[in-house]
Design an enzyme around this catalytic site. Structure first.
Site, PDB file in Angstrom:
ATOM      1  N   LYS A  10       2.832  -2.304   8.220  1.00  0.00           N
ATOM      2  CA  LYS A  10       1.637  -2.731   8.959  1.00  0.00           C
ATOM      3  C   LYS A  10       1.766  -2.457  10.463  1.00  0.00           C
ATOM      4  O   LYS A  10       2.860  -2.147  10.964  1.00  0.00           O
ATOM      5  CB  LYS A  10       1.394  -4.219   8.687  1.00  0.00           C
ATOM      6  CG  LYS A  10       1.070  -4.528   7.213  1.00  0.00           C
ATOM      7  CD  LYS A  10       0.634  -5.983   7.046  1.00  0.00           C
ATOM      8  CE  LYS A  10       0.339  -6.299   5.583  1.00  0.00           C
ATOM      9  NZ  LYS A  10      -0.255  -7.672   5.440  1.00  0.00           N
ATOM     10  N   TYR A  50      -8.765  -4.155   0.802  1.00  0.00           N
ATOM     11  CA  TYR A  50      -8.534  -5.596   0.629  1.00  0.00           C
ATOM     12  C   TYR A  50      -9.751  -6.310   0.061  1.00  0.00           C
ATOM     13  O   TYR A  50      -9.887  -7.530   0.226  1.00  0.00           O
ATOM     14  CB  TYR A  50      -8.143  -6.219   1.968  1.00  0.00           C
ATOM     15  CG  TYR A  50      -6.689  -6.017   2.356  1.00  0.00           C
ATOM     16  CD1 TYR A  50      -5.659  -6.527   1.570  1.00  0.00           C
ATOM     17  CD2 TYR A  50      -6.341  -5.357   3.530  1.00  0.00           C
ATOM     18  CE1 TYR A  50      -4.320  -6.373   1.939  1.00  0.00           C
ATOM     19  CE2 TYR A  50      -5.011  -5.191   3.909  1.00  0.00           C
ATOM     20  CZ  TYR A  50      -4.001  -5.715   3.096  1.00  0.00           C
ATOM     21  OH  TYR A  50      -2.688  -5.566   3.462  1.00  0.00           O
ATOM     22  N   ASN A 113       2.604  -9.634   9.137  1.00  0.00           N
ATOM     23  CA  ASN A 113       3.760  -9.878   8.265  1.00  0.00           C
ATOM     24  C   ASN A 113       4.463  -8.595   7.820  1.00  0.00           C
ATOM     25  O   ASN A 113       5.066  -8.547   6.750  1.00  0.00           O
ATOM     26  CB  ASN A 113       3.373 -10.779   7.079  1.00  0.00           C
ATOM     27  CG  ASN A 113       2.436 -10.109   6.102  1.00  0.00           C
ATOM     28  OD1 ASN A 113       1.839  -9.079   6.415  1.00  0.00           O
ATOM     29  ND2 ASN A 113       2.296 -10.686   4.934  1.00  0.00           N
ATOM     30  N   HIS A 116       2.887  -4.659   3.358  1.00  0.00           N
ATOM     31  CA  HIS A 116       2.120  -4.992   2.158  1.00  0.00           C
ATOM     32  C   HIS A 116       2.774  -4.301   0.983  1.00  0.00           C
ATOM     33  O   HIS A 116       3.253  -3.172   1.122  1.00  0.00           O
ATOM     34  CB  HIS A 116       0.666  -4.502   2.274  1.00  0.00           C
ATOM     35  CG  HIS A 116      -0.055  -4.519   0.942  1.00  0.00           C
ATOM     36  ND1 HIS A 116      -0.622  -5.653   0.434  1.00  0.00           N
ATOM     37  CD2 HIS A 116      -0.211  -3.554  -0.001  1.00  0.00           C
ATOM     38  CE1 HIS A 116      -1.128  -5.373  -0.768  1.00  0.00           C
ATOM     39  NE2 HIS A 116      -0.893  -4.108  -1.049  1.00  0.00           N
ATOM     40  N   GLU A 127      -4.048   0.957  -6.084  1.00  0.00           N
ATOM     41  CA  GLU A 127      -3.742   1.100  -4.655  1.00  0.00           C
ATOM     42  C   GLU A 127      -3.139   2.466  -4.327  1.00  0.00           C
ATOM     43  O   GLU A 127      -3.469   3.052  -3.296  1.00  0.00           O
ATOM     44  CB  GLU A 127      -2.800  -0.030  -4.209  1.00  0.00           C
ATOM     45  CG  GLU A 127      -3.506  -1.384  -4.188  1.00  0.00           C
ATOM     46  CD  GLU A 127      -2.619  -2.530  -3.730  1.00  0.00           C
ATOM     47  OE1 GLU A 127      -3.109  -3.669  -3.717  1.00  0.00           O
ATOM     48  OE2 GLU A 127      -1.444  -2.296  -3.373  1.00  0.00           O
TER      49      GLU A 127
HETATM   50  P1  CMP Z   1      -0.789  -8.665   2.082  1.00  0.00           P
HETATM   51  O1  CMP Z   1       0.296  -8.546   1.073  1.00  0.00           O
HETATM   52  O2  CMP Z   1      -1.094  -7.447   2.878  1.00  0.00           O
HETATM   53  O3  CMP Z   1      -2.135  -9.111   1.318  1.00  0.00           O
HETATM   54  C1  CMP Z   1      -3.165  -9.787   2.007  1.00  0.00           C
HETATM   55  C2  CMP Z   1      -2.773 -10.270   3.365  1.00  0.00           C
HETATM   56  O4  CMP Z   1      -3.574 -11.300   3.908  1.00  0.00           O
HETATM   57  C3  CMP Z   1      -1.387 -10.864   3.294  1.00  0.00           C
HETATM   58  O5  CMP Z   1      -0.433  -9.843   3.089  1.00  0.00           O
HETATM   59  C4  CMP Z   1      -1.320 -11.608   4.637  1.00  0.00           C
HETATM   60  O6  CMP Z   1      -0.870 -10.787   5.696  1.00  0.00           O
HETATM   61  C5  CMP Z   1      -2.787 -11.974   4.897  1.00  0.00           C
HETATM   62  N1  CMP Z   1      -3.033 -13.410   4.847  1.00  0.00           N
HETATM   63  C6  CMP Z   1      -3.429 -14.179   5.867  1.00  0.00           C
HETATM   64  N2  CMP Z   1      -3.563 -15.453   5.477  1.00  0.00           N
HETATM   65  C7  CMP Z   1      -3.218 -15.511   4.175  1.00  0.00           C
HETATM   66  C8  CMP Z   1      -3.134 -16.555   3.184  1.00  0.00           C
HETATM   67  N3  CMP Z   1      -3.450 -17.829   3.484  1.00  0.00           N
HETATM   68  N4  CMP Z   1      -2.736 -16.219   1.937  1.00  0.00           N
HETATM   69  C9  CMP Z   1      -2.432 -14.944   1.610  1.00  0.00           C
HETATM   70  N5  CMP Z   1      -2.496 -13.920   2.492  1.00  0.00           N
HETATM   71  C10 CMP Z   1      -2.878 -14.198   3.762  1.00  0.00           C
END
Ligand code: CMP
Length: 140
Positions: A10, A50, A113, A116, A127
């Site tokens: 990311k 998403y 974070n 993904h 995906e």
């Molecule tokens: P990712 O695996 O990319 O999938 C969706 C993303 O939404 C997740 O990682 C997080 O970075 C983001 N996100 C933010 N808030 C939440 C939440 N409460 N639960 C899950 N994903 C979240």
């Protein structure tokens, strides 16, 4: 079984200049990069990618974050690639991620974070296909 999974490094991790360090972890775990591109996503692409989260309160922030800078998108291939990649990443929220995982080491928050990874075989196939036409995936 040999699987493929989609990984996205990311914008936060790309900005920290740790594409190589993260990719090294995939390779050290036996996963092979079989497709890759560094791109800045459009809001349309990020929103479609998403779409499963479109009714969640974090959706708009998620899309805005994912288009805030370039991302490194990779298809990874190997034995149990989907669960292996999820183990390497650690929990979505870096505060809950096991020590030594990618998110524990490189992520700042649940939004920023670092990575993904696909969560299941069906989503992995969708995906990978979303970002890479078949002829740009090099099984090896
Ligand atoms: P990712 O695996 O990319 O999938 C969706 C993303 O939404 C997740 O990682 C997080 O970075 C983001 N996100 C933010 N808030 C939440 C939440 N409460 N639960 C899950 N994903 C979240």
């Amino acid at each position: 079984a040999i699987e493929r999974t989609l990984s996205i490094i990311k914008p936060d991790a790309v900005a920290k200049n740790v594409i190589g360090k993260i990719t090294q972890r995939f390779e050290d775990a036996g996963l092979k990069v079989v497709a890759a591109k560094l791109v800045q996503l459009s809001a349309l692409e990020a929103g479609q990618f998403y779409a499963v989260h479109k009714d969640r309160p974090f959706y708009k922030d998620l899309v805005n974050f994912m288009i805030s800078g370039p991302v490194m998108i990779q298809a990874l291939e190997g034995e149990s690639a989907i669960s292996k990649n999820r183990d390497l990443m650690g929990a979505t929220d870096p505060k809950k991620a096991e020590p030594g995982t990618i998110r524990a080491d490189f992520a700042d928050s649940i939004d920023a974070n670092a990575v993904h990874g696909s969560d299941a075989p069906e989503t992995a196939a969708a995906e990978v296909a979303f970002f890479f036409p078949g002829l740009n995936v090099y099984s090896r």
